[in-house]
Write a protein that holds these residues in place. Structure first.
Motif, short mmCIF file in Angstrom:
data_model
loop_
_atom_site.label_atom_id
_atom_site.label_comp_id
_atom_site.label_asym_id
_atom_site.label_seq_id
_atom_site.Cartn_x
_atom_site.Cartn_y
_atom_site.Cartn_z
N ALA A 34 56.97 67.95 61.33
CA ALA A 34 56.96 68.68 62.60
C ALA A 34 57.84 69.92 62.52
O ALA A 34 57.47 70.99 63.01
N VAL A 35 59.03 69.79 61.92
CA VAL A 35 59.94 70.92 61.80
C VAL A 35 59.32 72.02 60.95
O VAL A 35 59.30 73.20 61.32
N LEU A 36 58.81 71.65 59.78
CA LEU A 36 58.25 72.64 58.86
C LEU A 36 57.03 73.32 59.48
O LEU A 36 56.85 74.55 59.34
N ASN A 37 56.18 72.55 60.15
CA ASN A 37 54.99 73.14 60.77
C ASN A 37 55.36 74.11 61.88
O ASN A 37 54.75 75.18 62.02
N PHE A 38 56.38 73.75 62.66
CA PHE A 38 56.79 74.63 63.75
C PHE A 38 57.29 75.96 63.19
O PHE A 38 56.91 77.03 63.68
#
Length: 328
Positions: A34-38
């Motif tokens: 989720a962090v990397l995608n954001f």
């Protein structure tokens, strides 16, 4: 201390040569993804979630989010040491709360004095000092004081996964701020060297100060009054007043951070389609750190934990999501 703190900063993933993973201390899983995608979608031109560089504001709590906070907030431990050092000049403290409990090492009694009592202890640690004198006292304490449980210097109790996250955001054009209940003057002493966050991007609790000339030298003097606590509702107010932009990324670990995550992530109507991210660190690792949440006297994580699913906030399980905790 300079060399030691600089060495800690070198643990930042931005300098981990040969690695394509910006978050190597994070285990593969929903939180890391989720962090990397954001970060990728908000910084890729043409993406529907693209955020202009000028609006890439990320805010982080400090205690329990960037470094540990057990068995109590580190600044409070610093203040207790300062009270003990001044006790001979204040015999009345032996019979007056909150100082009576502070000098006796009675943490339960000290906490029972509430925010008012804790504020008095914190005020004594720097009221009447110049800003430079206070910063010097913090530096000296950080050089010599050790955590009561781990025996480590306090500046080695920072979380490596969060250092990596800070570095990854900055490498993608984000401006990172600390917004914490801790004292702003206390955090500014080490925030840039340890976290890479310059003093002008540190927001925290504060007391009043005044300007005066001392022997012809411009000096800022701290006063034992005008306490502003940068916690809960105070955090969004301070973000508004100090930053002037609503963040798109917010990270915390307790109910004291709930309002900051609300302010960051809740849309302002149907026209507010900006991508936003809320992250909460859940202390679940009693083996490598501490396990606590709803009933903790420090860093209580109760209402924010309940709100996280409906708000879409990512809860980072320290035991499951981090393969490494401390940056040592």
């Amino acid at each position: 201390m300079k060399a030691t703190l600089a060495a800690i900063c070198l643990l930042s993933p931005s300098l981990a040569l040969g690695s394509d993973d910006p978050l190597p201390s994070w285990n593969d899983g929903p939180a890391k993804t989720a962090v990397l995608n954001f970060v990728e979608t908000t910084t890729t031109e043409g993406s529907t979630d693209f955020v202009r560089p000028s609006e890439r504001i990320a805010v982080f709590d400090n205690d329990g989010t960037l470094w540990a906070e057990q068995p109590m907030y580190f600044q409070l431990l610093f203040a207790l040491d300062r009270v003990k050092a001044q006790a001979d000049d204040h015999p009345e403290w032996k019979t007056t709360e909150p100082f009576k409990s502070a000098l006796a090492g009675d943490m339960k009694g000290l906490l029972a004095t509430g925010k008012e009592g804790l504020a008095k202890v914190l005020a004594v640690s720097h009221a009447g000092m110049t800003a430079d004198e206070f910063a010097g006292s913090v530096r000296r304490w950080l050089r010599t004081a050790k955590h009561p449980t781990t025996g480590k210097p306090y500046y080695r109790m920072v979380y490596q996964p969060m250092l990596e996250l800070l570095a990854h955001l900055r490498s993608n054009g984000y401006k990172t701020f600390i917004v914490s209940g801790g004292g702003v003057d206390f955090m500014r002493v080490f925030a840039e060297r340890v976290y890479g966050v310059p003093p002008e991007q540190v927001i925290g609790s504060s007391i009043a100060a005044k300007y005066e000339l001392r022997d012809g030298v411009p000096t800022i003097v701290k006063l034992p009054e005008g306490l502003f606590v940068d916690d809960k509702e105070g955090k969004p107010a301070n973000i508004y007043g100090r930053i002037g932009r609503r963040p798109v990324f917010a990270a915390g670990n307790s109910d004291g951070d709930k309002q900051m995550l609300q302010y960051t992530t809740i849309p302002r109507g149907v026209d507010d389609t900006t991508a936003r991210f809320g992250l909460l660190v859940h202390h679940t690792d009693a083996e490598r750190e501490w396990a606590y949440d709803r009933k903790s006297h420090i860093g209580q994580f109760d209402k924010a934990l309940d709100d996280a699913p409906q708000r879409g906030w990512v809860v980072v399980d320290m035991a499951e999501d981090w393969n490494r905790v401390f940056a040592d």
